[in-house]
Design a protein around this motif. Structure first.
Motif, PDB file in Angstrom:
ATOM      1  N   TYR A 124     -16.889  55.319 -35.082  1.00  0.00           N
ATOM      2  CA  TYR A 124     -16.564  56.250 -36.164  1.00  0.00           C
ATOM      3  C   TYR A 124     -17.824  56.679 -36.908  1.00  0.00           C
ATOM      4  O   TYR A 124     -18.059  57.877 -37.130  1.00  0.00           O
ATOM      5  CB  TYR A 124     -15.557  55.630 -37.148  1.00  0.00           C
ATOM      6  N   VAL A 125     -18.651  55.705 -37.274  1.00  0.00           N
ATOM      7  CA  VAL A 125     -19.851  56.039 -38.042  1.00  0.00           C
ATOM      8  C   VAL A 125     -20.733  57.002 -37.239  1.00  0.00           C
ATOM      9  O   VAL A 125     -21.236  57.991 -37.778  1.00  0.00           O
ATOM     10  CB  VAL A 125     -20.637  54.769 -38.453  1.00  0.00           C
ATOM     11  N   LYS A 126     -20.865  56.737 -35.948  1.00  0.00           N
ATOM     12  CA  LYS A 126     -21.701  57.638 -35.148  1.00  0.00           C
ATOM     13  C   LYS A 126     -21.078  59.035 -35.064  1.00  0.00           C
ATOM     14  O   LYS A 126     -21.786  60.043 -35.053  1.00  0.00           O
ATOM     15  CB  LYS A 126     -21.920  57.069 -33.749  1.00  0.00           C
ATOM     16  N   SER A 127     -19.737  59.082 -35.039  1.00  0.00           N
ATOM     17  CA  SER A 127     -19.068  60.390 -34.938  1.00  0.00           C
ATOM     18  C   SER A 127     -19.322  61.257 -36.166  1.00  0.00           C
ATOM     19  O   SER A 127     -19.139  62.470 -36.132  1.00  0.00           O
ATOM     20  CB  SER A 127     -17.557  60.218 -34.702  1.00  0.00           C
ATOM     21  N   LEU A 128     -19.750  60.614 -37.271  1.00  0.00           N
ATOM     22  CA  LEU A 128     -20.110  61.405 -38.457  1.00  0.00           C
ATOM     23  C   LEU A 128     -21.275  62.332 -38.135  1.00  0.00           C
ATOM     24  O   LEU A 128     -21.493  63.336 -38.805  1.00  0.00           O
ATOM     25  CB  LEU A 128     -20.502  60.477 -39.626  1.00  0.00           C
ATOM     26  N   ALA A 129     -22.034  61.958 -37.098  1.00  0.00           N
ATOM     27  CA  ALA A 129     -23.199  62.769 -36.715  1.00  0.00           C
ATOM     28  C   ALA A 129     -22.859  63.765 -35.608  1.00  0.00           C
ATOM     29  O   ALA A 129     -23.770  64.394 -35.063  1.00  0.00           O
ATOM     30  CB  ALA A 129     -24.336  61.858 -36.274  1.00  0.00           C
ATOM     31  N   ASN A 130     -21.595  63.913 -35.273  1.00  0.00           N
ATOM     32  CA  ASN A 130     -21.220  64.893 -34.250  1.00  0.00           C
ATOM     33  C   ASN A 130     -21.756  66.276 -34.605  1.00  0.00           C
ATOM     34  O   ASN A 130     -21.664  66.704 -35.754  1.00  0.00           O
ATOM     35  CB  ASN A 130     -19.694  64.957 -34.090  1.00  0.00           C
ATOM     36  N   GLY A 131     -22.318  66.939 -33.609  1.00  0.00           N
ATOM     37  CA  GLY A 131     -22.891  68.266 -33.857  1.00  0.00           C
ATOM     38  C   GLY A 131     -24.368  68.213 -34.176  1.00  0.00           C
ATOM     39  O   GLY A 131     -25.090  69.182 -33.983  1.00  0.00           O
ATOM     40  N   GLN A 132     -24.813  67.037 -34.632  1.00  0.00           N
ATOM     41  CA  GLN A 132     -26.260  66.856 -34.857  1.00  0.00           C
ATOM     42  C   GLN A 132     -26.934  66.617 -33.515  1.00  0.00           C
ATOM     43  O   GLN A 132     -26.273  66.305 -32.537  1.00  0.00           O
ATOM     44  CB  GLN A 132     -26.501  65.602 -35.717  1.00  0.00           C
ATOM     45  N   LYS A 133     -28.250  66.726 -33.497  1.00  0.00           N
ATOM     46  CA  LYS A 133     -28.986  66.366 -32.294  1.00  0.00           C
ATOM     47  C   LYS A 133     -29.588  64.984 -32.462  1.00  0.00           C
ATOM     48  O   LYS A 133     -30.021  64.638 -33.565  1.00  0.00           O
ATOM     49  CB  LYS A 133     -30.090  67.392 -32.031  1.00  0.00           C
ATOM     50  N   THR A 134     -29.581  64.210 -31.397  1.00  0.00           N
ATOM     51  CA  THR A 134     -30.209  62.889 -31.425  1.00  0.00           C
ATOM     52  C   THR A 134     -31.650  63.068 -31.892  1.00  0.00           C
ATOM     53  O   THR A 134     -32.412  63.802 -31.267  1.00  0.00           O
ATOM     54  CB  THR A 134     -30.197  62.265 -30.015  1.00  0.00           C
ATOM     55  N   ASN A 135     -32.010  62.434 -33.025  1.00  0.00           N
ATOM     56  CA  ASN A 135     -33.347  62.694 -33.578  1.00  0.00           C
ATOM     57  C   ASN A 135     -34.156  61.436 -33.830  1.00  0.00           C
ATOM     58  O   ASN A 135     -34.906  61.340 -34.788  1.00  0.00           O
ATOM     59  CB  ASN A 135     -33.235  63.560 -34.840  1.00  0.00           C
ATOM     60  N   ILE A 136     -34.002  60.469 -32.943  1.00  0.00           N
ATOM     61  CA  ILE A 136     -34.791  59.231 -33.049  1.00  0.00           C
ATOM     62  C   ILE A 136     -36.276  59.584 -33.111  1.00  0.00           C
ATOM     63  O   ILE A 136     -36.720  60.528 -32.461  1.00  0.00           O
ATOM     64  CB  ILE A 136     -34.504  58.310 -31.842  1.00  0.00           C
ATOM     65  N   ASP A 137     -37.022  58.841 -33.942  1.00  0.00           N
ATOM     66  CA  ASP A 137     -38.468  59.089 -34.041  1.00  0.00           C
ATOM     67  C   ASP A 137     -39.221  57.802 -33.696  1.00  0.00           C
ATOM     68  O   ASP A 137     -39.383  56.923 -34.534  1.00  0.00           O
ATOM     69  CB  ASP A 137     -38.813  59.563 -35.455  1.00  0.00           C
ATOM     70  N   VAL A 138     -39.677  57.711 -32.457  1.00  0.00           N
ATOM     71  CA  VAL A 138     -40.335  56.475 -32.023  1.00  0.00           C
ATOM     72  C   VAL A 138     -41.777  56.395 -32.502  1.00  0.00           C
ATOM     73  O   VAL A 138     -42.453  55.394 -32.270  1.00  0.00           O
ATOM     74  CB  VAL A 138     -40.276  56.307 -30.482  1.00  0.00           C
TER      75      VAL A 138
END
Lengths: 257, 173
Positions: A124-138
């Motif tokens: 559920y928490v991840k679904s809050l980001a639906n529509g966003q792009k994966t933006n991990i910053d390594v």
């Protein structure tokens, strides 16, 4: 490079010997039909809805945002950046681990990573980001850099009963080839978008599965010891795999074979 | 916003506690136990390659089967479905990557081993010892090989690797 080449001349000979042609890929017609039906009505939607309720009762987005130190309306973008370094943890954590922290922050019992409740809540928490792009910053900080390096190391380390590494099946050179009848997916490709599409309903398991669980399933199949959820090494693997799919949209829950 | 939160002593303390509640099991021991020995040379034992139909049948079974537990057909003489400790006997599952005579649902990650005797052995490009080493530990002559390791890690015993060699280089119908 050398991988498939015995020698150019020999390969030509070998090709003559393999005129059997392509056999059917792993999905049978019945499977394909089922997959299409699942796309129409994904059983994991129910899990996410239950996750919303559980999360609401236990923590709530307001408290969660407070614990993370971000504005509530910034949550979607922030969530799209997990696994990430968060100050109250003093290390890089997964979304599920951040939910554990938020439960403690809210003075509630901390759900286990393996629990059904946690799987649903983190979906559920991840679904809050639906529509966003994966933006991990390594590159964000030393912690992320370190985890990225560790992740690559774990990904490339041959081990276990068959001496395989993740890279043996998921390297650039090998994706698209067939292991038995199974096409090897390019974890970073748009159509796979591994990080943005898990938790997903996994057809062959008849249940919703998280990314770290999915990675454990590969380990089990390949006779590698399963790296426990929450350990530094599995978080690092998640960092590494997520970074491969950076920029692809998040769509939770999706359907996978 | 975080600054404001961190100013409150209560929040500060709970922040310290928060890092404690995260599940972080230690995986180093698991990974150490699972590690692979370094690549090294293996030499065939005496009488390794055989034209005994039983040895070839075992090699064939190991080649085409994932493990003894899930296998449809019963293993031939000299192989069992389960290990003495009750765990399933892992077979080669070579067909996951290689085509060969009679292969069903084979993958295409490794070279096609059809007509291996005619194409590679009789022509002198390969010999039994090469095939033995490749199966025992493919990393020796190709450090980047994606092929499975079979003897170095104890998945198979020497005789089983010999059975595989016998099968691959046997003349086929």
């Amino acid at each position: 490079m050398r991988q498939r080449s015995i020698s150019a001349a020999l390969i030509c000979l070998a090709l003559l010997g393999s005129a059997n042609g392509e056999e059917k890929l792993s999905m049978s017609d019945a499977d394909r039909k089922m997959y299409a039906e699942l796309l129409e009505s994904n059983p994991a939607e129910m899990d996410v809805a239950e996750g919303e309720q559980l999360f609401g009762e236990l923590i709530g987005t307001t408290e969660y945002a407070k614990m993370l130190g971000v504005k509530e309306k910034e949550l979607p973008k922030y969530i799209a950046g997990f696994p990430r370094y968060i100050e109250p943890a003093k290390k890089v954590v997964t979304l599920a681990q951040s939910v554990q922290m938020a439960a403690a922050y809210a003075g509630k019992p901390v759900p286990k990573l393996e629990s059904k409740e946690m799987v649903k809540m983190s979906a559920y928490v991840k679904s809050l980001a639906n529509g966003q792009k994966t933006n991990i910053d390594v590159e964000a900080n030393a912690h992320m850099k370190e985890m990225m390096t560790l992740g690559q190391q774990v990904f490339e380390e041959r081990r276990g009963g068959r001496g395989l590494s993740c890279n043996n099946c998921h390297s650039k050179e090998i994706v698209g080839r067939r292991l038995r009848m199974q096409q090897l997916p390019d974890l970073g490709a748009k159509e796979t978008a591994a990080a943005g599409t898990w938790p997903a309903y996994r057809m062959t398991k008849s249940q919703m599965v998280t990314l770290d669980k999915r990675m454990q399933q590969c380990m089990k199949n390949a006779l590698m010891a399963e790296i426990p959820l929450g350990s530094r090494e599995i978080v690092a693997l998640e960092v590494y795999v997520t970074n491969k799919t950076k920029g692809n949209p998040i769509n939770i829950p999706s359907v996978k074979r | 916003m975080r600054k404001v939160l961190m100013l409150g002593l209560a929040t500060f303390l709970s922040a310290a506690d928060l890092s404690q509640v995260i599940e972080t099991p230690d995986a180093t021991a698991i990974l150490k136990k699972d590690a692979l020995p370094a690549a090294r040379a293996y030499t065939m034992i005496e009488g390794c390659v055989s034209d005994d139909p039983k040895a070839i049948a075992r090699g064939q079974y190991i080649f085409h089967t994932l493990n003894g537990k899930d296998a449809k057909e019963n293993p031939p003489e000299g192989l069992t479905r389960l290990l003495p400790n009750g765990k399933p006997k892992q077979m080669g599952n070579c067909v996951a990557c290689h085509n060969i005579e009679g292969a069903k649902g084979y993958g295409n990650i490794g070279p096609d081993l059809t007509k291996y005797k005619e194409l590679y052995i009789d022509s002198g490009v390969r010999n039994a010892q090469f095939v033995y080493q490749k199966i025992a530990d493919p990393r020796l002559d190709n450090p980047k090989s994606v092929m499975t390791v079979n003897l170095a890690n104890g998945l198979m015993n020497e005789r089983e690797v010999c059975d595989l060699v016998s099968y691959i280089i046997a003349p086929k119908k």
